[in-house]
Design a protein around this motif. Structure first.
Motif, mmCIF file in Angstrom:
data_model
loop_
_atom_site.group_PDB
_atom_site.id
_atom_site.type_symbol
_atom_site.label_atom_id
_atom_site.label_comp_id
_atom_site.label_asym_id
_atom_site.label_seq_id
_atom_site.Cartn_x
_atom_site.Cartn_y
_atom_site.Cartn_z
ATOM 1 N N GLY A 81 0.773 -1.225 0.000
ATOM 2 C CA GLY A 81 0.000 0.000 0.000
ATOM 3 C C GLY A 81 0.807 1.279 0.000
ATOM 4 O O GLY A 81 0.249 2.367 -0.120
ATOM 5 N N LEU A 82 2.133 1.173 0.143
ATOM 6 C CA LEU A 82 2.987 2.359 0.139
ATOM 7 C C LEU A 82 3.437 2.656 -1.289
ATOM 8 O O LEU A 82 4.010 1.795 -1.957
ATOM 9 C CB LEU A 82 4.212 2.135 1.027
ATOM 10 N N CYS A 83 3.186 3.868 -1.766
ATOM 11 C CA CYS A 83 3.645 4.266 -3.094
ATOM 12 C C CYS A 83 5.068 4.803 -3.001
ATOM 13 O O CYS A 83 5.439 5.450 -2.017
ATOM 14 C CB CYS A 83 2.724 5.335 -3.687
ATOM 15 N N VAL A 84 5.838 4.544 -4.036
ATOM 16 C CA VAL A 84 7.262 4.880 -4.026
ATOM 17 C C VAL A 84 7.599 5.783 -5.215
ATOM 18 O O VAL A 84 7.212 5.495 -6.352
ATOM 19 C CB VAL A 84 8.128 3.599 -4.100
ATOM 20 N N ALA A 85 8.316 6.866 -4.933
ATOM 21 C CA ALA A 85 8.780 7.772 -5.989
ATOM 22 C C ALA A 85 10.294 7.878 -5.933
ATOM 23 O O ALA A 85 10.890 7.831 -4.856
ATOM 24 C CB ALA A 85 8.150 9.152 -5.835
ATOM 25 N N ALA A 86 10.908 8.010 -7.089
ATOM 26 C CA ALA A 86 12.357 8.207 -7.182
ATOM 27 C C ALA A 86 12.622 9.433 -8.037
ATOM 28 O O ALA A 86 11.967 9.633 -9.063
ATOM 29 C CB ALA A 86 13.028 6.982 -7.799
ATOM 30 N N VAL A 87 13.570 10.243 -7.618
ATOM 31 C CA VAL A 87 13.865 11.466 -8.360
ATOM 32 C C VAL A 87 14.492 11.148 -9.713
ATOM 33 O O VAL A 87 14.254 11.851 -10.694
ATOM 34 C CB VAL A 87 14.762 12.401 -7.531
ATOM 35 N N GLY A 88 15.281 10.091 -9.787
ATOM 36 C CA GLY A 88 15.947 9.761 -11.047
ATOM 37 C C GLY A 88 15.869 8.289 -11.389
ATOM 38 O O GLY A 88 15.552 7.447 -10.530
ATOM 39 N N ARG A 89 16.179 7.980 -12.645
ATOM 40 C CA ARG A 89 16.092 6.592 -13.102
ATOM 41 C C ARG A 89 17.132 5.691 -12.451
ATOM 42 O O ARG A 89 16.905 4.494 -12.264
ATOM 43 C CB ARG A 89 16.206 6.549 -14.621
ATOM 44 N N ALA A 90 18.303 6.253 -12.117
ATOM 45 C CA ALA A 90 19.339 5.442 -11.471
ATOM 46 C C ALA A 90 18.864 4.972 -10.102
ATOM 47 O O ALA A 90 19.042 3.803 -9.726
ATOM 48 C CB ALA A 90 20.628 6.244 -11.333
ATOM 49 N N THR A 91 18.232 5.863 -9.356
ATOM 50 C CA THR A 91 17.697 5.506 -8.039
ATOM 51 C C THR A 91 16.551 4.512 -8.189
ATOM 52 O O THR A 91 16.448 3.541 -7.433
ATOM 53 C CB THR A 91 17.224 6.766 -7.307
#
Length: 254
Positions: A81-91
């Protein structure tokens, strides 16, 4: 020595066999390891507490591989249920390799682009989303402030510390004195500021006057611009993109 054979400086916080160094060597380039910054583990009570309350958050945002490492060391599996965001594609790539889903990655690896992505769907203002942002001790306020302006409730906690590294300045100054460096790579604004401080203004300018700076993204390039230096921005904000752009730049200068 032809420009294409000149060594490339890696200022990233990694050892001589780190991921960017390997990318460059795989492309046939010689690497000089000048880690200007060091990433230090932090015993963060705030991070521990936040991770203990993950079920209360809607999103977790990662801005670097180091934040991923700090969190996954303590929380190997992504909570349901936790959504995940990454600032960049490498991360994002590191997260996926470790089995975590990634629900949002902006086209451009920057805080502004991620804020714009959240603004586009309007979810933050509608829901007052709770966002956990495990960050560097030197993280700029841009990301958290931008999300708060959209209506999100952001908890920013220190996940790791970024510090100046102990460079071999005798070797660095010797290389600058005799010349022959092909390019200098920067993967973060901190690497720019710490290398400039370590070398001193005169040698920093002398180095980048001969060897072009290659920045992983626009934020890092902006730090170089603020110091009077132009930068070539990597074709993609990944270590692979940084390495490829460096190779192509050297080939053009050969």
């Amino acid at each position: 020595m032809s420009a294409s054979m000149r060594p490339v400086v890696v200022t990233r916080a990694e050892g001589s066999d780190g991921p960017l160094s390997r990318e460059l060597r795989d492309l046939g380039l010689t690497v000089l390891s000048w880690p200007a910054v060091a990433v230090v583990r932090t015993d963060s009570a705030a991070l521990e507490q936040a991770l203990g309350e993950l079920s209360s958050f809607d999103w977790i945002i990662f801005a670097s591989r180091h934040a991923v490492a700090a969190v996954l060391e303590r929380q190997p599996r992504a909570p349901a249920g936790l959504c995940v965001a990454a600032v960049g594609r490498a991360t994002a790539q590191v997260l996926r390799q470790r089995g975590w889903p990634v629900h949002r990655v902006p086209e451009e690896a920057s805080a502004a682009a991620l804020i714009a992505a959240f603004a586009a769907d309007g979810s933050t203002a509608k829901a007052g989303l709770r966002v956990l942002y495990p960050a560097s001790s030197r993280a700029l306020p841009t990301l958290a402030a931008g999300l708060r302006q959209l209506g999100a409730v952001v908890t920013q906690v220190e996940a790791y510390r970024t510090e100046a590294a102990a460079l071999d300045l005798t070797e660095c100054h010797a290389w600058i004195e005799r010349g022959g460096i092909g390019a200098v790579t920067f993967a973060s604004p901190s690497a720019v500021s710490e290398l400039a401080q370590a070398l001193g203004a005169a040698d920093f300018q002398r180095l980048l006057g001969e060897a072009p700076a290659v920045a992983i993204g626009r934020t890092t390039a902006a730090e170089l611009n603020a110091r009077g230096q132009q930068a070539v921005v990597a074709e993609s904000a990944t270590l692979h993109g940084l390495a490829l752009t460096t190779l192509r730049l050297l080939q053009k200068r050969a």
